[in-house]
Design a protein around this motif. Structure first.
Motif: not given
Length: 131
Positions: A77-99
Motif C-alpha cells: 500500500g501507500k506505506e509499503g509492503p504488507v507482506v514480508i515473505a518469510g517473516d510474518p512477525d514483520k508483515s503488516l497483514l499478519a500483524m493486523t489480523v492478530k492485533g
C-alpha cells in the motif's frame, strides 16, 4: 450385393466399436500427476476475499491497500509492503489480523478472523508468500 456389403460394414463397425478398450485405469494403475496444482495463495485468498476485500479492493482500497489479488497483496500500500515473505512477525497483514501491539486490528467490520485463519496467513507468509 449392396445389402450384403452394408450388413458386413455395420457388423464390422459394431464389433470394432464394442471392442474398444476403456481408458479408465485399473484400480492398481498409478495415475499421472495433475499438471494443475493448487495455489499456495488460494486459502489465503479465500480468507481475504471473505473478510477484507469489502474495504481493501481495487476500486476503493482503504489506506491504499488492495487485497483483491496476489499481485495487489504483494504490491502493498501507500506505506509499503504488507507482506514480508518469510517473516510474518514483520508483515503488516499478519500483524493486523492478530492485533499485534501498535497496529489496528483487522478486520474492522464483521467477525474477527479465527485462530486457524490467522495461522493460515502466517504459515503462508512464513513459507515464502508464494503464489
Amino acid at each position: 450385393m449392396k445389402t450384403t456389403l452394408f450388413t458386413v460394414g455395420c457388423a464390422l463397425a459394431l464389433v470394432v466399436g464394442c471392442s474398444k478398450k476403456e481408458e479408465t485405469p485399473a484400480p492398481n494403475d498409478k495415475k499421472e500427476p495433475s499438471t494443475e496444482t493448487a495455489s499456495a495463495f488460494t486459502p489465503v485468498n479465500d480468507i481475504l476475499t471473505k473478510s477484507c476485500v469489502g474495504c481493501h479492493n481495487s476500486t476503493k482500497p482503504a489506506d491504499g491497500i488492495d487485497l483483491s489479488s496476489y499481485e495487489a497483496v504483494m504490491k502493498g500500500g501507500k506505506e509499503g509492503p504488507v507482506v514480508i515473505a518469510g517473516d510474518p512477525d514483520k508483515s503488516l497483514l499478519a500483524m493486523t489480523v492478530k492485533g499485534a501491539p501498535g497496529v489496528k486490528k483487522m478486520p474492522l467490520k464483521g467477525d474477527p478472523l479465527t485462530e486457524a485463519q490467522i495461522k493460515d496467513i502466517e504459515t503462508w507468509i512464513k513459507d515464502g508468500a508464494k503464489k
